[in-house]
Write a protein that holds these residues in place. Sequence first.
Motif, short mmCIF file in Angstrom:
data_model
loop_
_atom_site.label_atom_id
_atom_site.label_comp_id
_atom_site.label_asym_id
_atom_site.label_seq_id
_atom_site.Cartn_x
_atom_site.Cartn_y
_atom_site.Cartn_z
N SER A 53 0.81 -1.21 0.00
CA SER A 53 0.00 0.00 0.00
C SER A 53 0.85 1.26 0.00
CB SER A 53 -0.93 0.03 1.21
OG SER A 53 -1.70 1.23 1.18
N SER A 54 0.50 2.15 -0.91
CA SER A 54 1.05 3.50 -0.91
C SER A 54 0.15 4.34 -0.02
CB SER A 54 1.02 4.09 -2.32
OG SER A 54 1.54 3.18 -3.24
N GLY A 55 0.45 5.61 0.04
CA GLY A 55 -0.44 6.50 0.78
C GLY A 55 0.24 7.20 1.94
N ALA A 56 1.51 6.79 2.23
CA ALA A 56 2.19 7.41 3.37
C ALA A 56 2.46 8.88 3.11
CB ALA A 56 3.50 6.68 3.66
N VAL A 57 3.01 9.18 1.94
CA VAL A 57 3.35 10.57 1.64
C VAL A 57 2.06 11.40 1.57
CG1 VAL A 57 4.39 12.13 -0.07
CG2 VAL A 57 5.52 9.96 0.49
N MET A 58 1.04 10.82 0.94
CA MET A 58 -0.25 11.55 0.85
C MET A 58 -0.81 11.86 2.25
SD MET A 58 -3.77 10.26 -0.89
CE MET A 58 -4.02 8.90 0.23
N VAL A 84 2.89 -3.94 2.99
CA VAL A 84 4.25 -3.55 2.61
C VAL A 84 4.24 -2.15 2.01
CG1 VAL A 84 6.27 -4.26 1.26
CG2 VAL A 84 4.60 -5.99 1.99
N ASN A 85 5.27 -1.39 2.33
CA ASN A 85 5.50 -0.11 1.65
C ASN A 85 7.00 0.06 1.53
OD1 ASN A 85 5.09 2.35 0.40
ND2 ASN A 85 4.12 3.35 2.17
N GLU A 86 7.41 1.01 0.71
CA GLU A 86 8.84 1.29 0.67
C GLU A 86 9.22 2.07 1.92
OE1 GLU A 86 10.50 2.97 -2.90
OE2 GLU A 86 12.52 2.69 -2.09
N ASN A 87 10.43 1.82 2.40
CA ASN A 87 10.90 2.52 3.60
C ASN A 87 11.34 3.94 3.21
OD1 ASN A 87 11.67 3.06 6.15
ND2 ASN A 87 13.23 1.47 6.30
N ASP A 88 10.37 4.75 2.87
CA ASP A 88 10.65 6.07 2.29
C ASP A 88 11.44 6.99 3.21
OD1 ASP A 88 9.17 5.72 -0.16
OD2 ASP A 88 7.33 5.90 1.02
N THR A 89 11.26 6.81 4.50
CA THR A 89 11.84 7.74 5.45
C THR A 89 13.37 7.77 5.39
OG1 THR A 89 10.00 7.20 6.84
CG2 THR A 89 11.77 8.35 7.89
N GLY A 118 11.50 3.33 -5.75
CA GLY A 118 10.94 4.43 -6.52
C GLY A 118 9.43 4.46 -6.58
N ASP A 119 8.82 3.36 -6.89
CA ASP A 119 7.36 3.38 -6.96
C ASP A 119 6.84 2.03 -6.51
OD1 ASP A 119 6.53 1.58 -9.43
OD2 ASP A 119 8.38 2.61 -9.91
N ASN A 120 5.60 2.04 -6.06
CA ASN A 120 5.07 0.81 -5.46
C ASN A 120 4.59 -0.21 -6.49
OD1 ASN A 120 5.77 1.68 -2.98
ND2 ASN A 120 3.69 1.75 -2.13
N ASP A 121 4.52 0.17 -7.76
CA ASP A 121 4.23 -0.85 -8.78
C ASP A 121 5.43 -1.79 -8.85
OD1 ASP A 121 1.74 0.29 -9.47
OD2 ASP A 121 2.76 1.79 -10.69
N1 GLU Z 1 5.77 4.82 -0.94
C1 GLU Z 1 4.99 5.96 -1.35
C2 GLU Z 1 3.95 6.31 -0.28
O1 GLU Z 1 3.60 5.53 0.55
C3 GLU Z 1 4.22 5.73 -2.61
C4 GLU Z 1 4.97 5.23 -3.78
C5 GLU Z 1 3.99 4.91 -4.92
O2 GLU Z 1 2.81 5.23 -4.82
O3 GLU Z 1 4.40 4.34 -5.93
O4 GLU Z 1 3.46 7.40 -0.30
#
Ligand code: GLU
Length: 388
Positions: A65-70, A149-154, A163-166
């Motif tokens: 899931s994305s959405g952390a930055v948002m 799961v998400n990328e460890n963006d922090t 780079g992207d969640n796809d």
């Molecule tokens: N990891 C980013 C987030 O949670 C999103 C990356 C993406 O949407 O591809 O905001």
Amino acid sequence: MSKELRKDILKRLKRVVIKVGSGVISDHESGRAPMERGLSQKRIRSYARRIRAIIDSGYEVILVSSGAVMAGRERLNLQRPNLDIPEKQACAAIGQSSLIRSYERWFEKQDLKVAQILLGHDDLENRKRYLNARHTMEALLEYGVIPIVNENDTVTVDEIKIGDNDTLSANVACMAEAQLLILLSDVEGLYTADPSKAGNKSAPAELISHVDRVTPEIERIAGKSKNPLAVGGMYTKVLAAKKTMSFGIPTIIINGLKGENLKKVFAGSNIGTLFWSGETKIKDRKHWIAHTLKPAGSIKVDGGAGKALVERGKSLLAAGVVNVDGKFEFGAAVRILDEKGKEIARGLVNYNSRDLDQIKGLKTADVRSLVGANFYEEVIHRDDLVLV
Ligand code: GLU
């Protein structure tokens, strides 16, 4: 053709990775501009119900899931389109906890437990970390928990980001050896032309229901992202599908804003765009194990174990190991030799050479009591093993 393939997918399906994009869980209904949107509790609640139904049908689910930055943007009231790196990282840090809290809240109401897994580029590239992540995921699924799961963006900057969640979800699908990846998008799937520009009646955009090979033409059609909230867009989705296909895993892109679409996938309906040739062999990963990795040592096995590996497709257990040669760490690639010293397989090993030397020949129960917390049932799991 596509219909039969979809039935085939469901027949073989045990584990599915579902990628939820920021757009799909944003509060569209608020009428706010994309940069002002936050998490939609209503949508997450609706996904919790849908996923409950999928689990009740007997499938294992991993969410990316994305959405952390948002979510972080909303909480920090940062609506500028171009945030600098520390700002994005701050948003990810504050938003990730909101994201997981929301998932936890709604999944709990469905009697489902969730767990957060944050991965970075290193976790995919480094074999030890890769295996660790994989084992964690397996353990969670065994307990009926849904990994989110998400990328460890922090802690990652752009140059070393997945780079992207796809892309991340394709990697997760391969790592977890899922039989299907579903990408929830805000459009129906891949179109022959960008539907937002398809006012042109002479060439209306049509949904492509099946792609059996990602050609340069398909990549061109996918173009680049238009949605300001989306990091990827159709282009990264198509590349993700290309990656899973090379690992024998099908990918379906559907419109996730229509909740019932997820259900339709599991009913075998011809919905969205399916990327698959029907090929299920895990070519690339096995190729990587067999040919790319340099073996760091070798393990000699007895006749029974050799037979179990070669003829019965079993994993290698400690009981069958007779000798360990070379110095290697957990996660290394090793050669497996038969009694006569002939190489029969290669694989990624779950024990370092010191531990393995201690446990060789032992029964599983004895191994468990000897190594304690470092216990793995298999010395080399079948999925990490290639016959040569
Ligand atoms: N990891 C980013 C987030 O949670 C999103 C990356 C993406 O949407 O591809 O905001």
